[in-house]
Design an enzyme around this catalytic site. Sequence first.
Site, PDB file in Angstrom:
ATOM      1  N   THR A 133      38.512 -65.665 -60.278  1.00 60.00           N
ATOM      2  CA  THR A 133      37.593 -64.506 -59.816  1.00 60.00           C
ATOM      3  C   THR A 133      36.269 -64.720 -61.196  1.00 60.00           C
ATOM      4  O   THR A 133      35.391 -65.486 -60.953  1.00 60.00           O
ATOM      5  CB  THR A 133      37.866 -63.128 -61.142  1.00 60.00           C
ATOM      6  OG1 THR A 133      37.369 -61.963 -61.082  1.00 60.00           O
ATOM      7  CG2 THR A 133      38.012 -64.087 -62.858  1.00 60.00           C
ATOM      8  N   ASP A 134      35.677 -63.396 -59.684  1.00 60.12           N
ATOM      9  CA  ASP A 134      33.589 -63.668 -60.423  1.00 60.12           C
ATOM     10  C   ASP A 134      33.884 -63.000 -61.717  1.00 60.12           C
ATOM     11  O   ASP A 134      32.706 -63.265 -62.174  1.00 60.12           O
ATOM     12  CB  ASP A 134      33.291 -62.458 -58.793  1.00 60.12           C
ATOM     13  CG  ASP A 134      33.622 -60.964 -59.216  1.00 60.12           C
ATOM     14  OD1 ASP A 134      35.237 -61.143 -59.824  1.00 60.12           O
ATOM     15  OD2 ASP A 134      33.291 -59.645 -58.488  1.00 60.12           O
ATOM     16  N   GLU A 135      34.654 -62.818 -62.547  1.00 56.63           N
ATOM     17  CA  GLU A 135      34.027 -62.123 -63.812  1.00 56.63           C
ATOM     18  C   GLU A 135      34.234 -63.048 -64.286  1.00 56.63           C
ATOM     19  O   GLU A 135      33.051 -63.131 -65.712  1.00 56.63           O
ATOM     20  CB  GLU A 135      35.644 -61.398 -64.695  1.00 56.63           C
ATOM     21  CG  GLU A 135      35.989 -60.133 -63.341  1.00 56.63           C
ATOM     22  CD  GLU A 135      36.438 -58.939 -64.489  1.00 56.63           C
ATOM     23  OE1 GLU A 135      36.816 -59.142 -65.373  1.00 56.63           O
ATOM     24  OE2 GLU A 135      36.906 -58.238 -63.842  1.00 56.63           O
ATOM     25  N   TYR A 159      40.355 -61.469 -71.126  1.00 55.27           N
ATOM     26  CA  TYR A 159      40.338 -61.728 -69.340  1.00 55.27           C
ATOM     27  C   TYR A 159      39.980 -62.771 -68.960  1.00 55.27           C
ATOM     28  O   TYR A 159      40.232 -63.748 -68.405  1.00 55.27           O
ATOM     29  CB  TYR A 159      41.205 -60.622 -68.964  1.00 55.27           C
ATOM     30  CG  TYR A 159      41.348 -60.830 -67.772  1.00 55.27           C
ATOM     31  CD1 TYR A 159      42.545 -61.934 -66.277  1.00 55.27           C
ATOM     32  CD2 TYR A 159      40.138 -60.737 -66.065  1.00 55.27           C
ATOM     33  CE1 TYR A 159      42.230 -62.077 -65.193  1.00 55.27           C
ATOM     34  CE2 TYR A 159      39.995 -60.936 -64.717  1.00 55.27           C
ATOM     35  CZ  TYR A 159      41.005 -61.431 -64.364  1.00 55.27           C
ATOM     36  OH  TYR A 159      41.723 -62.162 -63.088  1.00 55.27           O
ATOM     37  N   LYS A 163      40.540 -67.283 -67.732  1.00 54.37           N
ATOM     38  CA  LYS A 163      40.185 -67.635 -65.794  1.00 54.37           C
ATOM     39  C   LYS A 163      39.125 -68.534 -66.377  1.00 54.37           C
ATOM     40  O   LYS A 163      39.512 -69.222 -65.610  1.00 54.37           O
ATOM     41  CB  LYS A 163      40.359 -66.263 -65.592  1.00 54.37           C
ATOM     42  CG  LYS A 163      40.820 -65.474 -64.929  1.00 54.37           C
ATOM     43  CD  LYS A 163      41.800 -65.881 -64.304  1.00 54.37           C
ATOM     44  CE  LYS A 163      42.189 -65.824 -63.011  1.00 54.37           C
ATOM     45  NZ  LYS A 163      43.707 -66.907 -62.339  1.00 54.37           N
TER      46      LYS A 163
HETATM   47  P1  NAD Z   1      48.710 -59.176 -60.480  1.00 52.65           P
HETATM   48  O1  NAD Z   1      48.840 -59.317 -62.608  1.00 52.65           O
HETATM   49  O2  NAD Z   1      49.339 -58.151 -59.302  1.00 52.65           O
HETATM   50  O3  NAD Z   1      50.494 -59.979 -60.803  1.00 52.65           O
HETATM   51  C1  NAD Z   1      49.803 -61.851 -61.598  1.00 52.65           C
HETATM   52  C2  NAD Z   1      51.597 -62.159 -60.758  1.00 52.65           C
HETATM   53  O4  NAD Z   1      51.634 -63.771 -61.679  1.00 52.65           O
HETATM   54  C3  NAD Z   1      52.507 -61.563 -61.683  1.00 52.65           C
HETATM   55  O5  NAD Z   1      53.659 -61.683 -60.930  1.00 52.65           O
HETATM   56  C4  NAD Z   1      52.957 -61.919 -62.645  1.00 52.65           C
HETATM   57  O6  NAD Z   1      54.402 -62.232 -63.020  1.00 52.65           O
HETATM   58  C5  NAD Z   1      53.037 -63.332 -62.737  1.00 52.65           C
HETATM   59  N1  NAD Z   1      52.664 -64.015 -63.208  1.00 52.65           N
HETATM   60  C6  NAD Z   1      51.521 -64.445 -64.646  1.00 52.65           C
HETATM   61  N2  NAD Z   1      51.581 -64.993 -65.364  1.00 52.65           N
HETATM   62  C7  NAD Z   1      52.580 -66.048 -65.066  1.00 52.65           C
HETATM   63  C8  NAD Z   1      53.276 -67.284 -65.122  1.00 52.65           C
HETATM   64  N3  NAD Z   1      53.121 -68.270 -66.355  1.00 52.65           N
HETATM   65  N4  NAD Z   1      54.408 -68.127 -64.588  1.00 52.65           N
HETATM   66  C9  NAD Z   1      54.286 -67.887 -63.260  1.00 52.65           C
HETATM   67  N5  NAD Z   1      54.309 -66.040 -62.756  1.00 52.65           N
HETATM   68  C10 NAD Z   1      53.770 -65.913 -64.144  1.00 52.65           C
HETATM   69  O7  NAD Z   1      47.427 -59.669 -60.634  1.00 52.65           O
HETATM   70  P2  NAD Z   1      47.059 -59.938 -58.809  1.00 52.65           P
HETATM   71  O8  NAD Z   1      46.088 -58.706 -58.974  1.00 52.65           O
HETATM   72  O9  NAD Z   1      47.613 -60.513 -57.879  1.00 52.65           O
HETATM   73  O10 NAD Z   1      45.960 -61.745 -59.319  1.00 52.65           O
HETATM   74  C11 NAD Z   1      46.116 -62.556 -58.776  1.00 52.65           C
HETATM   75  C12 NAD Z   1      45.089 -63.274 -59.267  1.00 52.65           C
HETATM   76  O11 NAD Z   1      44.038 -63.068 -58.646  1.00 52.65           O
HETATM   77  C13 NAD Z   1      45.541 -63.637 -60.748  1.00 52.65           C
HETATM   78  O12 NAD Z   1      44.728 -65.182 -61.058  1.00 52.65           O
HETATM   79  C14 NAD Z   1      44.109 -63.216 -61.099  1.00 52.65           C
HETATM   80  O13 NAD Z   1      42.926 -63.950 -62.251  1.00 52.65           O
HETATM   81  C15 NAD Z   1      43.311 -62.995 -59.417  1.00 52.65           C
HETATM   82  N6  NAD Z   1      42.342 -62.148 -59.029  1.00 52.65           N
HETATM   83  C16 NAD Z   1      42.083 -60.736 -58.591  1.00 52.65           C
HETATM   84  C17 NAD Z   1      41.549 -60.368 -58.489  1.00 52.65           C
HETATM   85  C18 NAD Z   1      42.297 -58.736 -58.269  1.00 52.65           C
HETATM   86  O14 NAD Z   1      40.888 -58.141 -57.827  1.00 52.65           O
HETATM   87  N7  NAD Z   1      43.023 -58.162 -58.840  1.00 52.65           N
HETATM   88  C19 NAD Z   1      40.203 -60.724 -58.040  1.00 52.65           C
HETATM   89  C20 NAD Z   1      40.224 -61.923 -58.582  1.00 52.65           C
HETATM   90  C21 NAD Z   1      40.829 -62.509 -58.860  1.00 52.65           C
HETATM   91  O1  DAU Z   2      36.658 -58.991 -60.827  1.00 52.31           O
HETATM   92  C1  DAU Z   2      37.842 -58.953 -60.144  1.00 52.31           C
HETATM   93  C2  DAU Z   2      38.699 -58.318 -61.038  1.00 52.31           C
HETATM   94  O2  DAU Z   2      38.896 -56.958 -60.485  1.00 52.31           O
HETATM   95  C3  DAU Z   2      39.665 -59.550 -61.388  1.00 52.31           C
HETATM   96  O3  DAU Z   2      39.589 -59.789 -61.563  1.00 52.31           O
HETATM   97  C4  DAU Z   2      40.395 -58.409 -62.540  1.00 52.31           C
HETATM   98  O4  DAU Z   2      42.448 -59.385 -62.255  1.00 52.31           O
HETATM   99  C5  DAU Z   2      40.927 -57.120 -62.073  1.00 52.31           C
HETATM  100  O5  DAU Z   2      41.793 -56.590 -62.655  1.00 52.31           O
HETATM  101  C6  DAU Z   2      39.592 -56.642 -61.630  1.00 52.31           C
HETATM  102  O6  DAU Z   2      39.306 -56.130 -63.144  1.00 52.31           O
HETATM  103  P1  DAU Z   2      38.384 -54.923 -63.157  1.00 52.31           P
HETATM  104  O7  DAU Z   2      38.512 -54.704 -64.464  1.00 52.31           O
HETATM  105  O8  DAU Z   2      37.167 -54.442 -62.493  1.00 52.31           O
HETATM  106  O9  DAU Z   2      39.272 -53.937 -62.423  1.00 52.31           O
HETATM  107  P2  DAU Z   2      40.063 -52.519 -62.880  1.00 52.31           P
HETATM  108  O10 DAU Z   2      40.847 -52.268 -61.667  1.00 52.31           O
HETATM  109  O11 DAU Z   2      40.440 -52.528 -64.032  1.00 52.31           O
HETATM  110  O12 DAU Z   2      38.717 -51.950 -63.677  1.00 52.31           O
HETATM  111  C7  DAU Z   2      37.134 -51.517 -62.183  1.00 52.31           C
HETATM  112  C8  DAU Z   2      36.568 -50.411 -62.651  1.00 52.31           C
HETATM  113  O13 DAU Z   2      36.782 -49.833 -62.858  1.00 52.31           O
HETATM  114  C9  DAU Z   2      36.151 -51.138 -64.339  1.00 52.31           C
HETATM  115  O14 DAU Z   2      34.239 -51.375 -64.065  1.00 52.31           O
HETATM  116  C10 DAU Z   2      36.559 -50.324 -65.036  1.00 52.31           C
HETATM  117  C11 DAU Z   2      36.210 -48.772 -64.598  1.00 52.31           C
HETATM  118  N1  DAU Z   2      37.604 -48.238 -64.447  1.00 52.31           N
HETATM  119  C12 DAU Z   2      39.152 -48.608 -64.241  1.00 52.31           C
HETATM  120  C13 DAU Z   2      40.357 -47.984 -64.674  1.00 52.31           C
HETATM  121  C14 DAU Z   2      41.915 -48.635 -64.438  1.00 52.31           C
HETATM  122  C15 DAU Z   2      37.738 -46.942 -64.867  1.00 52.31           C
HETATM  123  O15 DAU Z   2      36.860 -46.125 -65.115  1.00 52.31           O
HETATM  124  N2  DAU Z   2      38.506 -45.770 -64.915  1.00 52.31           N
HETATM  125  C16 DAU Z   2      39.941 -46.649 -64.811  1.00 52.31           C
HETATM  126  O16 DAU Z   2      41.091 -45.658 -66.010  1.00 52.31           O
END
Ligand code: NAD
Ligand code: DAU
Length: 358
Positions: A133-135, A159, A163
């Site tokens: 992730t970019d975080e 988190y 990562k």
């Molecule tokens: P998600 O939470 O929707 O899905 C994660 C999946 O991983 C789930 O199905 C869960 O059951 C499985 N899982 C968790 N721990 C596990 C383990 N120990 N063994 C096997 N399975 C396991 O997450 P997502 O949003 O689909 O993100 C997927 C990946 O991409 C993550 O690594 C996250 O850090 C990364 N990522 C997400 C975002 C985003 O915006 N959602 C952005 C950048 C990177």
């Molecule tokens: O940047 C990549 C990341 O983006 C991934 O690595 C994470 O897995 C993914 O969950 C996401 O993280 P964020 O914290 O940015 O996503 P989230 O949707 O939780 O929140 C997006 C922004 O919105 C953040 O600034 C918090 C804000 N927010 C979120 C929620 C859930 C609100 O203002 N209200 C809300 O109810």
Amino acid sequence: MTILVTGGAGFIGSNYVLDWLAQSDETVVNLDKLSYAGNLQNLASLQDNPRHVFVKGDIGDASLVPALLAQHQPRAVVNFAAESHVDRSIHGPGEFVQNNIVGTFQLLESVRSYWGALAAPAKSDFRFLHVSTDEVYGSLHKGDPAFTETHTYEPNSPYSASKAASDHLVRAWHHTYGLPVLTTNCSNNYGPYHFPEKLIPLVIVNALAGKTLPVYGDGQQIRDWLYVKDHCSAIRRVLEGGKPGETYNVGGWNEKANLDIVRTICGLLDSLKPRADGKPYADQIAFVTDRPGHDRRYAIDARKIERELGWKPAESFETGIAKTVAWYLSNQDWVANVQSGGYRDWVATQYGSAATAA
Ligand code: NAD
Ligand code: DAU
């Protein structure tokens, strides 16, 4: 040929598995522990597809993973498995340390052992792609240049720290053991099958249910949004052409303030599904207490992946968010199942022991 995808029942992973099976003739072994975020209903269309082999299990299982690798002989592992929600990490960081750090460590060890025993050319062709992730780069001020791959790691939440730790392990397994790894650092994804704990799906679902739309703090935090199918195509491209040991930033060139995101969704819903009382959905916006340690701004400089691998996103935010809102409007059953927890019963009904078989 076969690839092993971990976390393939989550949001991005399930989009990736669907995308992969539509684009290639290879088999996908999908290892997912089915945490609250894992939803096999996302993959219902693959139920009769022999090229999708689902296995319920943990990446940290030091018996199961080596057995799967030995049985299926994958040419690559794509690691999505992680706890992914920042707010949950603030309330309970232990799960993040366990799954994201210890889990990745154990997965790397299982893969290292498998890879070490491969013969040429399978050994040099093998890839371990770690989805990050970019975080991990921390928070930007207004006007700062976007994150490049050489930006220092400054994770601020449990988190992002977990990562970052997993990224460091992946890097070290390449540097020390020669494991052919690739790491992608991606910005915020959105699109179909996004669990409604995250901002975009939460706002769509709450708006339609007549609930408040919670905006943390002043709503001026900035994220760089990427349509999930563009993320899938970027990972495919990195897997195909990325250089082992390299990291690639993936982003959508779409920096938006949270409040603007919420207002955009409200505007789309006003046109597509007007409220019964004729009032705008934006009336449901409520400013709530800010997230502790809330990062102010993320922005990805995605020029390396474009320059070296020729990838750039296909969707603009306007096209992607319109598709996303339309998807949620036409998939109300999926939303209802997620909200009721019914998707867990669905797994047992549809997959029975297959969902629990090792
Ligand atoms: P998600 O939470 O929707 O899905 C994660 C999946 O991983 C789930 O199905 C869960 O059951 C499985 N899982 C968790 N721990 C596990 C383990 N120990 N063994 C096997 N399975 C396991 O997450 P997502 O949003 O689909 O993100 C997927 C990946 O991409 C993550 O690594 C996250 O850090 C990364 N990522 C997400 C975002 C985003 O915006 N959602 C952005 C950048 C990177
Ligand atoms: O940047 C990549 C990341 O983006 C991934 O690595 C994470 O897995 C993914 O969950 C996401 O993280 P964020 O914290 O940015 O996503 P989230 O949707 O939780 O929140 C997006 C922004 O919105 C953040 O600034 C918090 C804000 N927010 C979120 C929620 C859930 C609100 O203002 N209200 C809300 O109810």
